[in-house]
Design an enzyme around this catalytic site. Structure first.
Site, short mmCIF file in Angstrom:
data_model
loop_
_atom_site.label_atom_id
_atom_site.label_comp_id
_atom_site.label_asym_id
_atom_site.label_seq_id
_atom_site.Cartn_x
_atom_site.Cartn_y
_atom_site.Cartn_z
N GLU A 62 -36.34 -58.05 -16.17
CA GLU A 62 -35.39 -57.35 -15.30
C GLU A 62 -35.95 -55.97 -14.93
O GLU A 62 -35.89 -55.55 -13.76
CB GLU A 62 -34.06 -57.21 -16.03
CG GLU A 62 -33.01 -56.39 -15.32
CD GLU A 62 -32.01 -55.81 -16.28
OE1 GLU A 62 -31.43 -54.75 -15.95
OE2 GLU A 62 -31.80 -56.39 -17.37
N ASP A 66 -36.90 -55.07 -11.01
CA ASP A 66 -36.26 -53.95 -10.32
C ASP A 66 -37.30 -53.17 -9.51
O ASP A 66 -37.09 -52.84 -8.34
CB ASP A 66 -35.60 -53.04 -11.37
CG ASP A 66 -35.00 -51.78 -10.76
OD1 ASP A 66 -34.17 -51.90 -9.85
OD2 ASP A 66 -35.39 -50.67 -11.18
N ASP A 135 -28.69 -58.77 -13.04
CA ASP A 135 -29.84 -58.67 -13.95
C ASP A 135 -30.73 -59.91 -13.85
O ASP A 135 -31.97 -59.80 -13.86
CB ASP A 135 -29.37 -58.50 -15.40
CG ASP A 135 -28.72 -57.14 -15.65
OD1 ASP A 135 -28.84 -56.26 -14.78
OD2 ASP A 135 -28.10 -56.97 -16.71
N GLU A 138 -32.88 -59.85 -10.70
CA GLU A 138 -34.04 -58.96 -10.87
C GLU A 138 -35.08 -59.58 -11.80
O GLU A 138 -36.29 -59.50 -11.53
CB GLU A 138 -33.59 -57.61 -11.42
CG GLU A 138 -32.83 -56.76 -10.42
CD GLU A 138 -32.38 -55.42 -10.98
OE1 GLU A 138 -32.23 -54.48 -10.19
OE2 GLU A 138 -32.18 -55.31 -12.21
#
Length: 246
Positions: A62, A66, A135, A138
């Site tokens: 995650e 991002d 989450d 990502e």
């Protein structure tokens, strides 16, 4: 009893493996290392309940995803909107990578069905929890990047995310009139003129149609619930046409 538990676990894993196989086929992406794909969809609650198994949760993926999303979305916006200011680019990127948007992307692809959750998290509705879904989206981007690099990530976003930008899903954070004005001024041309062509509907649900013209030539038309919105959509159409020209 233990034998029955092992059999049930193997059956569940085989079912989940088949789901992941179908998922890869549906999105047109095949992972070289499927462990990364499974990890992207593995919540920490699942790992906590299977401590004897070598499972890893998706939190590190995650973190990576991002950053990869920020880069790929930034590159797309930079190329698509050559006249947009740094501040407006930042605002638009924030709208695309914010939690509600990521949740919408995840739901469009039924990510919730694939998540490996602990029983407690499952019982409290974790599969549909917005933060958890964002989450996972990502983490999936991070896993795809680690597995095969940046190009497949861009291909995936070209198919499932960027079309929403092109369709105007984030136009509420964009100022098309300013962009158009900047483009016209850069070419040293005359002033833009906006006109409202029509108003329709009852007072509580009005719809306006606007045009934007330059030196007597209509560049774009647009509709909206307010005069301002209609003018923004007219400017958006004008920008699309002008930027499409070689």
């Amino acid at each position: 009893m233990q034998k029955h538990t092992h059999y049930k676990e193997r059956k569940n894993f085989a079912k989940k493996a088949e789901e992941f196989k179908k998922f890869q086929q549906s999105i047109g992406q095949t992972f070289l290392n499927e462990k990364l794909l499974y990890q992207a969809f593995t919540h920490s609650s699942y790992v906590n309940e299977h401590r004897k198994k070598p499972y890893e949760d998706n939190e590190r993926l995650e973190f990576l995803g991002d950053a990869v999303l920020e880069l790929t979305v930034s590159q797309f916006l930079y190329s698509k909107y050559p006249t947009m200011t740094e501040g407006d680019l930042t605002k638009l990127r924030a709208a695309i990578v914010c939690e509600p948007s990521l949740v919408a992307f995840a739901n469009d692809l039924s990510f919730g069905n694939l998540i490996l959750l602990g029983k407690g998290e499952e019982m409290t509705g974790g599969r549909a929890r917005p933060a958890l879904l964002a989450d996972v989206f990502e983490a999936f981007i991070g896993a795809l990047y680690l597995d095969r690099g940046l190009a497949p990530v861009v291909d995936f976003l070209d198919k499932y995310v960027f079309p929403k930008v092109n369709e105007g899903a984030f136009s509420h954070v964009m100022d098309f009139k300013s962009q158009l004005q900047e483009l016209v001024q850069r070419d040293g041309r005359g002033p833009l003129e906006y006109r409202i062509l029509s108003e329709r509907g009852p007072a509580h649900s009005r719809e306006f149609e606007a045009v934007v013209a330059l030196e007597g030539t209509v560049l774009g038309t647009g509709n909206g619930r307010s005069k301002k919105e209609a003018e923004q959509h007219a400017a958006q159409e004008a920008l699309s046409k002008m930027q499409a020209k070689p």
